[in-house]
Design a protein around this motif. Structure first.
Motif, short mmCIF file in Angstrom:
data_model
loop_
_atom_site.label_atom_id
_atom_site.label_comp_id
_atom_site.label_asym_id
_atom_site.label_seq_id
_atom_site.Cartn_x
_atom_site.Cartn_y
_atom_site.Cartn_z
N LEU A 114 -61.13 45.97 63.38
CA LEU A 114 -60.50 44.81 63.08
C LEU A 114 -60.42 43.62 64.11
O LEU A 114 -60.40 44.01 65.03
CB LEU A 114 -58.93 45.09 62.73
CG LEU A 114 -58.56 45.57 61.37
CD1 LEU A 114 -57.10 46.25 61.31
CD2 LEU A 114 -59.31 44.97 60.02
N ARG A 115 -60.52 42.47 63.69
CA ARG A 115 -60.55 41.66 64.74
C ARG A 115 -59.16 41.20 65.24
O ARG A 115 -58.40 41.31 64.69
CB ARG A 115 -61.28 40.20 64.11
CG ARG A 115 -62.63 40.26 63.74
CD ARG A 115 -63.24 39.14 63.23
NE ARG A 115 -64.49 39.31 62.63
CZ ARG A 115 -65.03 39.77 61.65
NH1 ARG A 115 -64.14 40.00 60.60
NH2 ARG A 115 -66.26 40.07 61.60
N LEU A 163 -60.08 37.68 53.53
CA LEU A 163 -58.76 38.30 53.72
C LEU A 163 -58.03 37.94 52.26
O LEU A 163 -57.83 36.46 51.95
CB LEU A 163 -58.27 37.93 54.76
CG LEU A 163 -58.96 38.46 56.28
CD1 LEU A 163 -58.38 37.71 57.33
CD2 LEU A 163 -59.14 39.96 56.14
N LYS A 210 -51.98 40.12 59.85
CA LYS A 210 -52.32 39.78 61.04
C LYS A 210 -51.32 38.90 61.98
O LYS A 210 -51.05 38.96 63.21
CB LYS A 210 -53.60 38.67 60.94
CG LYS A 210 -54.96 39.65 60.45
CD LYS A 210 -55.80 40.01 61.59
CE LYS A 210 -57.03 40.60 61.07
NZ LYS A 210 -57.98 40.30 61.94
N ASP A 250 -66.72 44.12 55.31
CA ASP A 250 -66.22 43.70 56.23
C ASP A 250 -64.58 44.18 56.74
O ASP A 250 -64.42 45.26 56.87
CB ASP A 250 -66.10 41.95 56.57
CG ASP A 250 -66.29 41.58 58.03
OD1 ASP A 250 -65.15 41.39 58.46
OD2 ASP A 250 -67.30 41.21 58.52
N GLU A 251 -63.52 43.13 57.17
CA GLU A 251 -62.40 43.76 57.53
C GLU A 251 -61.66 44.32 56.19
O GLU A 251 -60.77 45.21 56.77
CB GLU A 251 -61.67 42.48 58.39
CG GLU A 251 -62.09 42.12 59.48
CD GLU A 251 -61.03 41.12 60.27
OE1 GLU A 251 -60.26 41.39 61.00
OE2 GLU A 251 -61.04 39.93 59.73
N ILE A 296 -62.52 48.00 56.14
CA ILE A 296 -61.49 48.65 57.38
C ILE A 296 -60.27 48.94 56.84
O ILE A 296 -59.61 49.82 57.22
CB ILE A 296 -61.88 47.95 58.57
CG1 ILE A 296 -63.16 47.74 59.11
CG2 ILE A 296 -60.63 48.50 59.74
CD1 ILE A 296 -63.35 46.71 60.32
#
Length: 584
Positions: free
Chosen positions: A54-55, A194, A202, A245-246, A249
């Motif tokens: 995760l960023r 997202l 986040k 992508d995220e 995850i």
């Protein structure tokens, strides 16, 4: 409507190279290449998505500023309001923010707009009411990025407005103290897909780091964030954003977090959904068992109860709420069946559902909480955009409409082109809502269908099934299907692999199953190999299959079924055709 089968082409050299370099089973390599993944490193990351992938929340546009402002509000004991949304994504987003403030020792209250009286997002009446009640900071979740006038009013009233959202933006951003959005203009955030709950996660993560004055947060905050990952997984699946992508995850790790770090409320949801004995949670468990129960509260105008279930620490209250949500979901199913029957009848009597480019159906007494589900089922059945409108019984208020699309057709743009006939509209390319006066429904129908005809042209050739490979039933060993499961979580953007095979015979008559016999169970045989098949929603196939006296070709998804501790391979049937004898 007959479906076209499209079998994916394969490059044996690319498959062999990936299989060798990443040391993968051939079937996994083939399915990865079919998804456009042939780099060994990317393939391994895809198969084993870790939370460390995760960023950092500081990279999400607006998250750092939002965290700083919220931390000041907490430190200054400001009166904070979490302004939510009434779908499962909005509920999980709200729960994440409310639980975050609680772990920080702050008090925050929830404001949930009523689905039917207020509609989606911020509204001026709510802003005025909250200001009059003493609110000082409002943080939106899963809404607000298109609320230009509402943000202006909030500023005039001295409210600090912090917007966290992921929806379609207006032609300019709201004048808020902070706007958090993965797709903000001018930002270089690499993944705009997202959902609202992931954005809330986040922001909560950034807030915890800010409160800790370090990247590594305290143990209570860490436990909260693990539970928040689980809640974000629910929102991600519920909002049908692409599982890449995220998002991939979050869902892979969130499913584990829901089982190992559940909230009190989720444990009770598992109980009423009869998932407590399931060895591992999967996307299908969230999509078909958990999310519908949460969404039922919003569809029936009681979304705040869904948020309460996800935030309560009382086992007794959680059990009470979960039981009630289960009852609401049964009510929702009854209402849905009633509206679906009426809408199908109208489609056949007033439209040409097989040839019209789109369908706009409207009726009095159709419950507005289920029209989106009905539109989705009709869009899938007829493979065209569908809008279903619930008209006001007294003809005083505008009708409430919900639309569902098909691949390649942008509902949001279509509504914009017909905006002169609408009171308001908003949403996504695939799902959107509107309000329309009854007298304008016909004009909207004409404009919407004309736009659909131009936009789709000859592209809408009917429903298709994308097939990954042709595979005999004998190849579906427990080991092979277990390897296929490594590609999970499956959902939008990463569908469960679909296979096909021919020369299959029924080893007995098909049997209806489930409520009202909506599903079908079959025993299939091919060259001495027998497997059970289930066709969800395929109950109407029974009569046609009983007339088949020869071999079939089937399109299916292989799964591992767990029943009373016993795991076996079975197939979920997507479509079937009579085999055509060679030479015919």
């Amino acid at each position: 409507m007959a479906k076209r089968w499209r079998l994916a082409t394969h490059d044996p050299a690319r498959i062999a190279a990936l299989q060798s370099a990443a040391k993968l089973p051939a079937v996994v390599a083939q399915l990865l290449v079919a998804r456009g993944i042939d780099d060994p490193a990317i393939a391994l990351d895809f198969l084993e998505p870790k939370l460390t992938g995760l960023r950092d929340p500081d990279l999400l546009p607006g998250a750092t500023l939002a965290a700083e402002l919220l931390h000041r509000a907490v430190a200054g004991k400001k009166r904070i309001v979490v302004y939510g949304d009434y779908d499962a994504d909005g509920m999980t987003s709200s729960a994440i923010m409310l639980r975050c403030f609680k772990v920080l020792g702050a008090e925050a209250r929830l404001y949930m707009p009523h689905r039917f009286d207020e509609g989606y997002g911020l509204n001026v009446e709510a802003i005025r009411t909250l200001a009059a009640e003493g609110a000082e900071t409002i943080v939106t979740v899963d809404c607000g990025v298109a609320s230009i006038e509402e943000a202006k009013l909030a500023k005039e009233l001295g409210l600090q407005l912090i917007v966290t959202d992921h929806h379609q933006m207006a032609d300019r951003l709201p004048d808020a103290a902070a706007v958090v959005h993965p797709g903000l203009p001018g930002s270089d955030y690499p993944f705009p897909g997202l959902c609202g709950a992931a954005v809330a996660l986040k922001v909560a993560w950034a807030l915890c780091q800010h409160a800790s004055q370090a990247k590594r947060v305290s143990e209570p905050m860490r436990r909260f964030l693990m539970q928040a990952v689980g809640l974000a997984a629910i929102g991600t699946v519920a909002d049908v954003v692409p599982l890449i992508d995220e998002n991939r995850i979050l869902v892979r790790n969130g499913l584990a977090a829901l089982r190992h770090h559940p909230t009190v409320g989720f444990k009770e949801l598992e109980r009423v959904a009869q998932l407590t004995r399931t060895p591992e949670l999967g996307c299908e468990d969230l999509a078909f068992s958990i999310c519908p129960r949460l969404n039922a509260t919003g569809r029936l105008g009681q979304a705040e109860l869904g948020v309460e279930l996800l935030t309560t620490n009382s086992p007794e209250r959680a059990a009470e709420l979960a039981d009630y949500l289960d009852e609401l979901n049964e009510t929702r199913k009854t209402l849905e069946r009633s509206v679906l029957l009426a809408a199908r009848k109208q489609a056949k009597e007033r439209c040409r559902p097989e040839t019209d480019p789109a369908l706009v159906l409207a009726g009095h007494g159709w419950h507005p909480g289920v029209i989106g589900i009905v539109a989705g089922k009709l869009a899938e059945q007829y493979h065209k955009p569908v809008v279903v409108v619930s008209l006001d019984e007294l003809g005083v208020k505008p009708g409430i409409g919900s639309g569902r699309s098909i691949p390649g057709f942008n509902l949001h743009e279509a509504f914009a082109h017909a905006t002169e006939h609408l009171e308001s509209h908003g949403g996504h390319a695939a799902a959107a809502g509107l309000r329309v006066q009854e007298k304008n429904v016909e004009a909207f129908r004409v404009a919407f269908c004309a736009y659909a005809e131009r936009a789709l042209g000859e592209e809408n050739g009917g429903p298709e099934i994308q097939i990954d490979a042709e595979t005999p039933l004998s190849a579906l060993t427990h080991q092979a299907v277990s390897q296929i499961e490594r590609l999970a979580p499956f959902g939008h953007g990463n569908r469960r692999p679909t296979l096909c095979t021919s020369d299959v015979r029924m080893a007995g008559p098909p049997r209806r199953m489930g409520g009202a016999g909506r599903h079908l169970s079959l025993d299939l045989e091919q060259h001495g190999v027998k497997l059970r098949a289930v066709a969800f929603g395929g109950g109407d196939w029974e009569e046609a299959l009983l007339r088949v006296d020869g071999p079939l070709s089937i399109a299916f998804r292989p799964v591992i079924n767990t029943f009373r501790g016993y795991r076996s391979v079975e197939v979920h049937l997507d479509d079937w055709k009579r085999d055509v004898p060679s030479g015919d």
